[in-house]
Structures are given as C-alpha cells and as structure tokens.
Design a protein around this motif. Structure first.
Motif, PDB file in Angstrom:
ATOM      1  N   ARG A 169       1.019  -1.208   0.216  1.00 10.54           N
ATOM      2  CA  ARG A 169       0.069  -0.295  -0.303  1.00 10.54           C
ATOM      3  C   ARG A 169       0.650   1.170  -0.347  1.00 10.54           C
ATOM      4  NH1 ARG A 169      -4.092  -3.531  -1.229  1.00 10.54           N
ATOM      5  NH2 ARG A 169      -4.544  -4.192   0.070  1.00 10.54           N
ATOM      6  N   MET A 170       2.028   0.891  -0.856  1.00 11.95           N
ATOM      7  CA  MET A 170       3.159   2.212  -0.488  1.00 11.95           C
ATOM      8  C   MET A 170       2.427   3.448  -1.313  1.00 11.95           C
ATOM      9  SD  MET A 170       5.862   2.424   0.530  1.00 11.95           S
ATOM     10  CE  MET A 170       5.838   2.681   1.843  1.00 11.95           C
ATOM     11  N   ARG A 171       1.584   3.057  -2.139  1.00 10.30           N
ATOM     12  CA  ARG A 171       1.394   4.495  -2.836  1.00 10.30           C
ATOM     13  C   ARG A 171       0.384   5.395  -2.080  1.00 10.30           C
ATOM     14  NH1 ARG A 171       2.770   0.473  -5.624  1.00 10.30           N
ATOM     15  NH2 ARG A 171       4.630   0.474  -6.759  1.00 10.30           N
ATOM     16  N   PRO A 172      -0.574   4.608  -2.101  1.00  8.73           N
ATOM     17  CA  PRO A 172      -1.702   5.514  -0.620  1.00  8.73           C
ATOM     18  C   PRO A 172      -1.295   5.524   0.213  1.00  8.73           C
ATOM     19  CG  PRO A 172      -2.382   3.077  -0.793  1.00  8.73           C
ATOM     20  CD  PRO A 172      -1.245   3.269  -1.539  1.00  8.73           C
ATOM     21  N   GLU A 231      -7.753  12.037   6.293  1.00  2.12           N
ATOM     22  CA  GLU A 231      -8.694  11.556   6.102  1.00  2.12           C
ATOM     23  C   GLU A 231      -9.085  12.141   4.269  1.00  2.12           C
ATOM     24  OE1 GLU A 231     -10.128   8.451   7.395  1.00  2.12           O
ATOM     25  OE2 GLU A 231     -11.908   9.536   6.182  1.00  2.12           O
ATOM     26  N   ALA A 232      -9.112  13.740   3.842  1.00  2.00           N
ATOM     27  CA  ALA A 232      -8.890  14.420   2.543  1.00  2.00           C
ATOM     28  C   ALA A 232      -8.818  13.850   2.345  1.00  2.00           C
ATOM     29  CB  ALA A 232      -8.738  15.686   2.541  1.00  2.00           C
ATOM     30  N   ALA A 233      -7.316  12.867   1.399  1.00  2.00           N
ATOM     31  CA  ALA A 233      -7.016  12.329   0.303  1.00  2.00           C
ATOM     32  C   ALA A 233      -7.123  10.886   0.865  1.00  2.00           C
ATOM     33  CB  ALA A 233      -4.974  12.410   0.822  1.00  2.00           C
ATOM     34  N   LEU A 234      -8.212  10.467   1.706  1.00  2.00           N
ATOM     35  CA  LEU A 234      -8.343   8.921   1.113  1.00  2.00           C
ATOM     36  C   LEU A 234      -9.053   8.559   0.281  1.00  2.00           C
ATOM     37  CD1 LEU A 234      -7.804   6.223   2.489  1.00  2.00           C
ATOM     38  CD2 LEU A 234     -10.243   6.570   3.791  1.00  2.00           C
ATOM     39  N   PRO A 235     -10.145   9.735  -0.017  1.00  2.00           N
ATOM     40  CA  PRO A 235     -10.841   8.620  -1.670  1.00  2.00           C
ATOM     41  C   PRO A 235      -9.238   8.626  -2.673  1.00  2.00           C
ATOM     42  CG  PRO A 235     -11.958   9.845  -1.119  1.00  2.00           C
ATOM     43  CD  PRO A 235     -10.612  10.289   0.387  1.00  2.00           C
ATOM     44  N   VAL A 236      -8.184   9.387  -3.160  1.00  2.00           N
ATOM     45  CA  VAL A 236      -7.618   9.557  -4.333  1.00  2.00           C
ATOM     46  C   VAL A 236      -6.197   8.617  -3.654  1.00  2.00           C
ATOM     47  CG1 VAL A 236      -5.828  11.096  -4.958  1.00  2.00           C
ATOM     48  CG2 VAL A 236      -8.048  11.916  -4.449  1.00  2.00           C
ATOM     49  N   ALA A 237      -5.914   8.430  -2.388  1.00  2.00           N
ATOM     50  CA  ALA A 237      -5.209   7.098  -1.872  1.00  2.00           C
ATOM     51  C   ALA A 237      -5.944   6.425  -2.501  1.00  2.00           C
ATOM     52  CB  ALA A 237      -5.350   7.378  -0.418  1.00  2.00           C
ATOM     53  N   CYS A 238      -6.954   5.705  -2.595  1.00  2.00           N
ATOM     54  CA  CYS A 238      -7.524   4.190  -2.878  1.00  2.00           C
ATOM     55  C   CYS A 238      -7.296   4.211  -4.200  1.00  2.00           C
ATOM     56  CB  CYS A 238      -9.303   4.177  -2.261  1.00  2.00           C
ATOM     57  SG  CYS A 238      -9.493   4.509  -0.459  1.00  2.00           S
ATOM     58  N   ALA A 239      -7.863   6.071  -4.736  1.00  2.00           N
ATOM     59  CA  ALA A 239      -8.035   5.460  -6.371  1.00  2.00           C
ATOM     60  C   ALA A 239      -6.697   4.907  -6.941  1.00  2.00           C
ATOM     61  CB  ALA A 239      -8.206   6.856  -7.218  1.00  2.00           C
ATOM     62  N   VAL A 240      -4.866   5.672  -6.037  1.00  2.00           N
ATOM     63  CA  VAL A 240      -4.488   5.069  -6.921  1.00  2.00           C
ATOM     64  C   VAL A 240      -3.590   3.356  -6.787  1.00  2.00           C
ATOM     65  CG1 VAL A 240      -2.228   5.557  -4.814  1.00  2.00           C
ATOM     66  CG2 VAL A 240      -1.178   6.237  -7.249  1.00  2.00           C
ATOM     67  N   ALA A 300      -0.818  14.108  -6.108  1.00  2.00           N
ATOM     68  CA  ALA A 300      -2.046  14.281  -5.703  1.00  2.00           C
ATOM     69  C   ALA A 300      -2.267  14.346  -4.027  1.00  2.00           C
ATOM     70  CB  ALA A 300      -2.431  13.273  -6.209  1.00  2.00           C
ATOM     71  N   GLY A 301      -1.014  14.122  -3.302  1.00  2.00           N
ATOM     72  CA  GLY A 301      -2.112  14.438  -2.060  1.00  2.00           C
ATOM     73  C   GLY A 301      -1.286  16.085  -2.044  1.00  2.00           C
ATOM     74  N   ALA A 302      -0.069  16.140  -1.877  1.00  2.00           N
ATOM     75  CA  ALA A 302       0.089  17.634  -2.205  1.00  2.00           C
ATOM     76  C   ALA A 302      -0.506  18.559  -2.352  1.00  2.00           C
ATOM     77  CB  ALA A 302       1.351  18.438  -2.127  1.00  2.00           C
ATOM     78  N   ARG A 303      -1.282  18.232  -3.348  1.00  2.00           N
ATOM     79  CA  ARG A 303      -2.398  19.271  -4.294  1.00  2.00           C
ATOM     80  C   ARG A 303      -3.812  18.869  -3.343  1.00  2.00           C
ATOM     81  NH1 ARG A 303      -2.190  21.269  -9.074  1.00  2.00           N
ATOM     82  NH2 ARG A 303      -0.584  20.351 -10.604  1.00  2.00           N
ATOM     83  N   VAL A 304      -4.356  17.792  -2.661  1.00  2.00           N
ATOM     84  CA  VAL A 304      -5.139  17.890  -1.847  1.00  2.00           C
ATOM     85  C   VAL A 304      -4.797  19.098  -0.380  1.00  2.00           C
ATOM     86  CG1 VAL A 304      -6.081  16.362  -0.338  1.00  2.00           C
ATOM     87  CG2 VAL A 304      -5.688  15.755  -1.858  1.00  2.00           C
ATOM     88  N   ALA A 305      -3.312  19.376  -0.195  1.00  2.00           N
ATOM     89  CA  ALA A 305      -3.336  20.154   0.996  1.00  2.00           C
ATOM     90  C   ALA A 305      -3.030  21.929   0.379  1.00  2.00           C
ATOM     91  CB  ALA A 305      -2.263  19.816   1.834  1.00  2.00           C
ATOM     92  N   GLY A 306      -3.289  22.058  -0.751  1.00  2.00           N
ATOM     93  CA  GLY A 306      -2.950  23.032  -1.570  1.00  2.00           C
ATOM     94  C   GLY A 306      -1.505  23.496  -1.105  1.00  2.00           C
ATOM     95  N   ALA A 307      -0.854  21.925  -2.258  1.00  2.00           N
ATOM     96  CA  ALA A 307       0.856  23.033  -1.981  1.00  2.00           C
ATOM     97  C   ALA A 307       0.572  24.007  -3.211  1.00  2.00           C
ATOM     98  CB  ALA A 307       1.364  21.693  -2.097  1.00  2.00           C
ATOM     99  N   ASP A 308       1.717  24.845  -2.690  1.00  2.00           N
ATOM    100  CA  ASP A 308       2.057  25.857  -4.472  1.00  2.00           C
ATOM    101  C   ASP A 308       2.735  25.233  -5.169  1.00  2.00           C
ATOM    102  OD1 ASP A 308       5.047  25.583  -3.044  1.00  2.00           O
ATOM    103  OD2 ASP A 308       4.532  27.631  -2.658  1.00  2.00           O
ATOM    104  N   GLU A 309       3.212  25.514  -6.321  1.00  2.00           N
ATOM    105  CA  GLU A 309       4.293  25.322  -7.268  1.00  2.00           C
ATOM    106  C   GLU A 309       5.697  24.590  -6.599  1.00  2.00           C
ATOM    107  OE1 GLU A 309       2.791  24.345 -10.596  1.00  2.00           O
ATOM    108  OE2 GLU A 309       0.884  24.519 -10.261  1.00  2.00           O
ATOM    109  N   ALA A 310       5.589  25.541  -6.526  1.00  2.00           N
ATOM    110  CA  ALA A 310       8.002  24.685  -5.772  1.00  2.00           C
ATOM    111  C   ALA A 310       7.164  23.797  -4.809  1.00  2.00           C
ATOM    112  CB  ALA A 310       7.900  25.979  -4.558  1.00  2.00           C
ATOM    113  N   GLY A 311       6.826  23.526  -4.441  1.00  2.00           N
ATOM    114  CA  GLY A 311       6.074  22.422  -3.441  1.00  2.00           C
ATOM    115  C   GLY A 311       5.472  21.145  -4.267  1.00  2.00           C
ATOM    116  N   LEU A 312       4.909  21.394  -4.752  1.00  2.00           N
ATOM    117  CA  LEU A 312       4.979  20.051  -6.079  1.00  2.00           C
ATOM    118  C   LEU A 312       5.678  20.259  -6.434  1.00  2.00           C
ATOM    119  CD1 LEU A 312       1.402  21.446  -7.558  1.00  2.00           C
ATOM    120  CD2 LEU A 312       1.787  19.649  -6.106  1.00  2.00           C
TER     121      LEU A 312
END
Ligand code: IPE
Ligand code: IPE
Ligand code: MG
Ligand code: MG
Ligand code: MG
Length: 312
Positions: free
Chosen positions: A65-68, A83-92, A208-220
C-alpha cells in the motif's frame, strides 16, 4: 508463500516526533485504505458477481500500500489532512492493482504468483483478469470525482492521473518495457522505462497528496523530483530483489526478469552497483525534500529510507 504484508516494517521501528513509529504509521494508513475498499462501489450498483470478486481478489491480497501511504503522507507534509486524501489514496491503489493484474498476464510477464497468491488470471481466467483491471482503472476516476474535494483540486488530480498513468506515463513505460524484451540497447532507455512504468505513479501519488493540501508550485516541483528519485530507486530495488530476494517475503516469483529476458539495472551494472545506485537516488531525493518547499517532510524522509532497505 506467505502474505508480504505480514512482516511489513519490522526492521524500522524508530519513533517520529509525534511518538508513532513508522511501522505503526504505515499499518494505520494501510488499514484505512483497506477498510475503504469495503465501500468501494455505491450499494445500488449492479455488476456481475464474478467481476466484483475478481477485482476484490487482487485488492484484498495485500501489498505494501505504498502509493496510498505516499498520498496521505504527502498531504500531511503540507499540513493537510490524511482523511481528505483517502479517496485519492484508494484511487491510486486501484490503478496500481490494475497495472499488476495486467503486468502478470501471459501476454506480458506471464507470472503465476502475486501478493502471495495465484495471479488474477490463474484464478479467474485471462478474460476476467483483463476486465477486472479495466474495472479498477475506470473506477479510480469515479472515486476522485466523488471525493468531496474542491472541484478545481479534483479536476487537477484527475488530469494528472490520466497523464501519469496513461500513455505518457505508466502505460508508455510498460509498452517500452515489453518492446525492450526484444533488445533494449542502453541505460538511458532503461531509465526511460523505469521512470515511466514505476516513478510516474509514485510522482502522481505525491503530487496528488500535496494538491489535496493546497501545496504551491514550488512544493509540487519538490515532491515530483523526490518521487522521480525514489521511484527509480524503487524499481531498481524491485529488479535487485528479483535476483536476490526471497519469494516467501516478496509474495511473487523471483528470477522472473531472467525468464522474461528483461534488461534491468542488475543485468547492466550488477547487483552491487545497483544497490549503491538505489542508495544514491534515495539520498538525492531526500535532499530535494529538505529544500525548504515542503513544510513537514519527516514521514516522507522516513518512507524513502524504508523503501531503500525493503526486502519485499
Ligand atoms: C510492484 O509494486 C510493481 C512495481 C512497480 C515494482 P509493489 O512492490 O508496490 O507491489 P505491492 O503493491 O506491494 O504488491
Ligand atoms: C511492473 O514492473 C511495473 C508496473 C507498472 C506493474 P515489474 O514487472 O518489474 O513488476 P513485478 O516485479 O512484476 O512486480
Ligand atoms: Mg513487468
Ligand atoms: Mg512483472
Ligand atoms: Mg519486477
């Protein structure tokens, strides 16, 4: 063969700042993903039982389950909520599991064991295995659409999943891998294969995890570079374990690359230098995370070290 999940992280049980060991963290996050698989489809959806069973068979077989875990750890690294990232975690994990089902097919790597059990096509037949993979892939996009994330973030994640998992990403890497069986010529081509068949989904997970948390371009950009490095390291380690690993730990057959006449890092530069390459790539990746663009990199750094030392 035993389930590869059984001895998941026993060797690296050091505590992080909040007092939870990495192994406890990984088990907690994996359990969340596995619990969510019980609510995979809306209750009123009708589908053939055999198809549902085939999808669940491979999802429930275990795996690290490394990717989630990376999706959720990346969200937390930017101050977000796992928790907010969980659906995306499952999707991957759905996309990854589909890729394994198809990767094992007779027309591809022709493998009989995966995650400690007979491969999907061995149990359900080739046609149903192909369809189970198709179903998992398609449903991943539904999960993100239904994730409850703000529409702009969900859209960006859907777009990136199709890019990193599709022909420009993982599928392209798998195609190059298959063509390579007829003779990859050099390390540069092999690096292309690894970066796409494996790094791309890892890069997607982190972004995707970073995007869920609203990361900026430098973070991405920082997590992308980290993901490329640890993704490449991950595949080289997979190739090393194919030569020197234990089937009981891996839950899949070793020497599969030799049988499939795959050109790998160990094939080109030997096992010792491949292990050194894994170490160097991991160190490089960790350095990028410490560039100041990722506010709480602790877990991601620990996960990189864990992946470098894994034996399954
Ligand atoms: C195996 O991935 C396929 C590769 C990209 C090397 P994992 O080693 O993450 O497989 P599971 O999910 O733990 O079974
Ligand atoms: C697979 O690489 C990468 C995927 C996208 C599935 P491998 O073919 O080396 O993976 P294993 O060794 O079968 O897990
Ligand atoms: Mg393969
Ligand atoms: Mg394979
Ligand atoms: Mg392999």
């Amino acid at each position: 063969m035993t389930s590869p999940g059984s001895d998941r992280t026993e060797k690296q049980d050091h505590l992080s700042a909040d007092g939870e060991s990495l192994s406890a963290y990984m088990q907690r996050q994996a359990a969340r993903v596995e619990a969510a698989f019980d609510r995979l489809f809306p209750a009123h959806w009708v589908m053939p039982d055999r198809l549902r069973e085939a999808m669940r068979y491979s999802l429930d077989a275990g795996g690290k389950r490394m990717r989630p875990i990376l999706v959720m750890a990346a969200a937390e690294a930017f101050g977000g909520d796992a928790e907010a990232a969980l659906p995306v975690a499952c999707a991957v994990e759905l996309v990854h599991t589909y890729s394994l089902i198809h990767d094992d097919l007779p027309a591809m790597d022709n493998d009989d064991f995966r995650r400690g059990k007979p491969t999907n096509h061995r149990v359900f037949g080739e046609a149903m295995a192909i369809l189970a993979g198709d179903g998992l892939l398609t449903h991943a996009f539904h999960m993100i659409a239904d994730s409850g994330l703000p529409a702009d973030r969900a859209l960006a994640i859907v777009r990136e999943l199709s890019e990193y998992a599709g022909p420009r990403g993982m599928v392209g890497g798998q195609a190059a891998d298959i063509m390579g069986e007829q003779g990859v010529t050099g390390l540069a081509e092999l690096e292309y294969i690894h970066l796409h068949k494996t790094s791309d989904l890892i890069v997607f997970s982190l972004r995707a995890g970073a995007r869920v948390a609203g990361a900026d371009e430098a973070g991405l950009a920082a997590v992308s570079k980290f993901g490329e490095n640890i993704g490449l390291a991950f595949q080289i380690q997979d190739d090393v374990l194919d030569v020197i690993g234990q089937e009981s730990k891996l839950g899949k057959a070793t020497q599969s690359d030799i049988k499939g006449m795959k050109v790998t890092y160990p094939f080109f530069i030997g096992v010792e230098r491949s292990i050194e390459k894994v170490r160097m790539l991991t160190e490089e990746g960790k350095k990028v995370l410490l560039s100041g663009h990722v506010p709480h990199p602790g877990r991601l750094l620990e996960l990189a070290d864990y992946l470098m030392r894994r034996d399954h």
